[in-house]
Write an enzyme that holds these catalytic residues in place. Structure first.
Site, PDB file in Angstrom:
ATOM      1  N   TYR A 159     -21.230 -33.890 -20.424  1.00  0.00           N
ATOM      2  CA  TYR A 159     -21.928 -32.689 -20.883  1.00  0.00           C
ATOM      3  C   TYR A 159     -23.023 -33.107 -21.846  1.00  0.00           C
ATOM      4  CZ  TYR A 159     -22.958 -28.067 -22.683  1.00  0.00           C
ATOM      5  OH  TYR A 159     -23.621 -26.900 -23.012  1.00  0.00           O
ATOM      6  N   ASP A 257     -26.830 -39.895 -25.966  1.00  0.00           N
ATOM      7  CA  ASP A 257     -26.530 -38.564 -26.495  1.00  0.00           C
ATOM      8  C   ASP A 257     -25.444 -38.759 -27.550  1.00  0.00           C
ATOM      9  OD1 ASP A 257     -25.440 -36.101 -27.040  1.00  0.00           O
ATOM     10  OD2 ASP A 257     -25.468 -35.400 -24.966  1.00  0.00           O
ATOM     11  N   LYS A 284     -25.226 -30.876 -33.880  1.00  0.00           N
ATOM     12  CA  LYS A 284     -23.957 -30.616 -34.573  1.00  0.00           C
ATOM     13  C   LYS A 284     -23.997 -30.915 -36.075  1.00  0.00           C
ATOM     14  CE  LYS A 284     -21.543 -30.372 -30.408  1.00  0.00           C
ATOM     15  NZ  LYS A 284     -20.905 -29.228 -29.851  1.00  0.00           N
TER      16      LYS A 284
HETATM   17  N1  PMP Z   1     -24.550 -33.105 -25.939  1.00  0.00           N
HETATM   18  C1  PMP Z   1     -23.233 -33.146 -26.181  1.00  0.00           C
HETATM   19  C2  PMP Z   1     -22.510 -34.459 -26.049  1.00  0.00           C
HETATM   20  C3  PMP Z   1     -22.553 -31.995 -26.544  1.00  0.00           C
HETATM   21  O1  PMP Z   1     -21.227 -32.034 -26.757  1.00  0.00           O
HETATM   22  C4  PMP Z   1     -23.261 -30.782 -26.677  1.00  0.00           C
HETATM   23  C5  PMP Z   1     -22.566 -29.495 -27.092  1.00  0.00           C
HETATM   24  N2  PMP Z   1     -21.231 -29.459 -27.154  1.00  0.00           N
HETATM   25  C6  PMP Z   1     -24.635 -30.790 -26.416  1.00  0.00           C
HETATM   26  C7  PMP Z   1     -25.251 -31.965 -26.054  1.00  0.00           C
HETATM   27  C8  PMP Z   1     -25.422 -29.531 -26.529  1.00  0.00           C
HETATM   28  O2  PMP Z   1     -25.520 -29.131 -27.842  1.00  0.00           O
HETATM   29  P1  PMP Z   1     -25.798 -27.582 -28.196  1.00  0.00           P
HETATM   30  O3  PMP Z   1     -24.541 -26.824 -27.887  1.00  0.00           O
HETATM   31  O4  PMP Z   1     -26.154 -27.610 -29.636  1.00  0.00           O
HETATM   32  O5  PMP Z   1     -26.928 -27.153 -27.322  1.00  0.00           O
END
Ligand code: PMP
Length: 457
Positions: A159, A257, A284
């Site tokens: 994700y 990421d 985050k």
């Molecule tokens: N990358 C990862 C690894 C995530 O876990 C998340 C959200 N859980 C995102 C990107 C996307 O972040 P956001 O919910 O702030 O758009």
């Protein structure tokens, strides 16, 4: 055939949850008039319905019926200091009276950027945005502009946010295909598949084959250093170094990421593993509980966003780098030094040991994994090295995990329940908190054992 003893346990857990959360159900019914399903975020749903929050304080949540929970979700890993930490609240209050967002740069932006770039060696410069989704979207865009190529290679079942190019194989391909078959999520144009290839996590050979087949087309490999959503799956020894050297050999960029994994150490997982990606996406915890994202890395790549250059790439966003988020984010990192990170990582280690012991004592098959201050339980002893393996291993016990999740809520522990159970720790916690979580986990295992025994026979 249904087993009456098992059905009784399920009924008992559900009845107890419903009894404790009457006001949440009433709120949900009202909310459903305006919000599809009574909610505004898919990830916070669990059956029969989620409880509604009254407030959060430290590592505790209070629901609208007055039940208290130890919060092991922490807004999906983003609240490393839990709720309403006085320093973060103070920073927000101080800034709020000076305005929240100004459509002109503030000193706060470069000071926060300086802290982050000072912590992550691969980051020469960064840009702030409003979410992890935007962070991966702009990192991918930067890679495409810089390399002049379009294809990205994404990890099966990973994700990376919810923009079109990463809403591909958010769920892993479960067939035993030679390479995972790429599929878009509903509403994402199939045309996206022209420019996305999918590789399983922890499989350098597959990555190499894709790179060889796509010679000259690939802009970037996009990967988390730990496959978090599939249950905190750690990289095999040499996997991340292998990605770095494949990227170099094939002349493509490596994008990490670290939206979640940044919490693992002051410099994120990349500093722990000693790998320098070309670009990194963050989110985050760097926003101190407010909406945030950031992307950055090599100065020669990030220079494409310099608006004084004639061909500058546009990166806008009404609230990007807003003063409130910058203030909260800086206050958060200021009190998140190496000692504090090491302390909660040790709490993670303690919880992993305690949960494994509880599984062994109750005779329930399972593995406890995760990284740093995140802990995941998979109710299976099958291998767990990529998302496909994790989903297949968890399949027989998905319903069991749902019941255990509710049984934990009934005992005042809020965990992430999605086939695996996830426990995300925060700095207001201490050893006593961890031992309390473990005690309730064992108690909930005992109550739910008939369900898992039945599922596995
Ligand atoms: N990358 C990862 C690894 C995530 O876990 C998340 C959200 N859980 C995102 C990107 C996307 O972040 P956001 O919910 O702030 O758009």
């Amino acid at each position: 055939m249904t087993n009456p003893a098992v059905e009784n346990v399920k009924r008992e857990i559900l009845a107890q949850y419903r009894e404790r959360t009457r006001s949440s159900l009433a709120l949900r019914k009202k909310a459903a008039q305006y919000l599809p399903g009574g909610d505004t975020r898919s990830v916070s749903y669990f059956p029969p319905y989620p409880f509604y929050i009254r407030e959060g304080n430290g590592c505790f949540l209070l629901d609208s019926d007055g039940n208290e929970y130890i919060d092991c979700v922490n807004n999906m890993t983003s609240l490393i200091h839990g709720h309403a930490h006085p320093d973060v609240v103070g920073a927000i209050q101080q800034q709020a009276v000076k305005g929240t967002a100004h459509a002109a740069p503030t000193e706060l932006q470069y000071r926060h950027a300086e802290i982050i770039c000072g912590r992550i060696p691969s980051m020469d410069s960064i840009r702030f945005c409003n979410s992890g989704t935007e962070a991966t979207m702009f990192a991918i865009r930067a890679a495409r502009v810089f390399t002049g190529k379009n294809v990205i290679i994404k990890i099966d079942g990973g994700y990376n946010g919810s923009h079109d190019y990463v809403e591909v194989n958010m769920k892993p391909d479960l067939t035993a295909a030679d390479l995972p078959r790429a599929r878009v999520e509903p509403g994402v144009p199939r045309a996206v598949l022209n420019d996305v290839r999918i590789a399983p996590f922890n499989d350098l050979e597959a990555m190499e084959r894709i790179l060889a087949a796509e010679k000259g087309n690939v802009a970037a490999i996009v990967a988390e250093p730990v496959l978090t959503i599939a249950g905190g799956i750690k990289p095999d020894m040499g996997y991340l170094k292998g990605l770095r050297s494949l990227a170099d050999t094939h002349g493509v960029l490596l994008v990490f990421d670290e939206v979640i994994t940044f919490r693992a150490g002051t410099g994120g997982m990349q500093a722990i593993e000693n790998i320098e990606p070309d670009l990194t996406a963050l989110g985050k915890i760097i926003g101190g509980g407010l909406p945030v994202g950031a992307f950055g890395g090599r100065g020669d790549i990030m220079r494409i966003f310099d608006p004084t250059h004639p061909d500058a790439v546009v990166h806008s966003g009404t609230f990007s780098g807003n003063a409130l988020t910058m203030a909260a984010g800086m206050a958060t990192l200021k009190i998140l030094g190496r000692n504090e990170i090491d302390r909660i990582n040790r709490l993670g280690e303690r919880l992993r040991k305690c949960l494994k012991k509880a599984l062994d004592q109750t005779g329930i098959p399972g593995q406890v994994g995760g990284f740093a201050s995140t802990v995941y339980v998979l109710f299976s002893e099958a291998p767990w090295r990529n998302a496909r393996e994790a989903v297949l291993a968890a399949a027989p016990t998905v319903e069991y995990a749902e019941n255990l999740h509710l049984a934990l809520l009934n005992r005042g522990v809020y965990a992430i329940g999605r086939g695996t159970l996830g426990f995300i720790l925060s700095t207001p916690m201490d050893e006593k908190t961890v031992d309390t979580i473990a005690m309730h986990f064992k108690d909930a295992l005992e109550q739910t054992k008939p369900i898992v025994d039945d599922a596995l026979t």
